[in-house]
Design a protein around this motif. Sequence first.
Motif, PDB file in Angstrom:
ATOM      1  N   ASP A 122      14.393  21.386  44.382  1.00 21.92           N
ATOM      2  CA  ASP A 122      14.335  21.228  42.930  1.00 21.92           C
ATOM      3  C   ASP A 122      15.616  20.582  42.410  1.00 21.92           C
ATOM      4  O   ASP A 122      15.571  19.633  41.625  1.00 21.92           O
ATOM      5  CB  ASP A 122      14.102  22.584  42.265  1.00 21.92           C
ATOM      6  N   LEU A 180       9.101  16.161  48.625  1.00 19.60           N
ATOM      7  CA  LEU A 180       8.663  15.732  47.303  1.00 19.60           C
ATOM      8  C   LEU A 180       8.391  14.231  47.318  1.00 19.60           C
ATOM      9  O   LEU A 180       9.025  13.487  48.064  1.00 19.60           O
ATOM     10  CB  LEU A 180       9.746  16.012  46.257  1.00 19.60           C
ATOM     11  N   ARG A 199      15.781  16.711  40.964  1.00 24.52           N
ATOM     12  CA  ARG A 199      16.216  16.392  39.600  1.00 24.52           C
ATOM     13  C   ARG A 199      17.382  15.419  39.603  1.00 24.52           C
ATOM     14  O   ARG A 199      17.456  14.531  38.760  1.00 24.52           O
ATOM     15  CB  ARG A 199      16.587  17.658  38.835  1.00 24.52           C
ATOM     16  N   VAL A 222      13.432  25.671  48.474  1.00 29.22           N
ATOM     17  CA  VAL A 222      12.769  25.350  47.209  1.00 29.22           C
ATOM     18  C   VAL A 222      13.817  25.089  46.131  1.00 29.22           C
ATOM     19  O   VAL A 222      13.708  24.130  45.359  1.00 29.22           O
ATOM     20  CB  VAL A 222      11.785  26.461  46.792  1.00 29.22           C
ATOM     21  N   ARG A 223      14.840  25.924  46.073  1.00 31.67           N
ATOM     22  CA  ARG A 223      15.914  25.749  45.085  1.00 31.67           C
ATOM     23  C   ARG A 223      16.619  24.408  45.280  1.00 31.67           C
ATOM     24  O   ARG A 223      16.832  23.650  44.332  1.00 31.67           O
ATOM     25  CB  ARG A 223      16.928  26.888  45.193  1.00 31.67           C
TER      26      ARG A 223
END
Length: 143
Positions: free
Chosen positions: A59, A91, A63, A55-56
């Motif tokens: 993200d 994503l 970005r 998850v980190r």
Amino acid sequence: MSDPAAGVRYPLPEGWRTGGPPPVTGFTSVAGRDGLVTVLTRPADPVTDARKETVRLADLYGRLLLHGDEVKVVEDREVTVGGRTGYNRTLRAEYRDVVNRPAYLRVVFLTGQTGPSVVVLAAAQPDDPRTRAELDTVVAGIR
């Protein structure tokens, strides 16, 4: 494709090529097709929570690479690939302008039971069924 630093190898779909230095720091291999679809791999330090790390990373890379007006999580699940367990987060970015087409980003963290842990970053723009199928073939073929 073989990445000795990450301790993995995987098949390349028709028309794919291996690349030079990966465009994202820390990755040790890159392969793709026509700049539209890319897979990068790198060794990773062991973690106690593969989901949290995935998850980190999703993200972070989302970005850095997507810059979408709207970014949605389309998949978030445990995986087993090539005998390794881990976690997958996918994503999809959409853009309001008329130039950018939707983009797809998949981050897989595989724990290292027989070798180092590995991070797999798979990206495609535009996001379409063909590129997703190619990425699925590569990730499923990791050994």
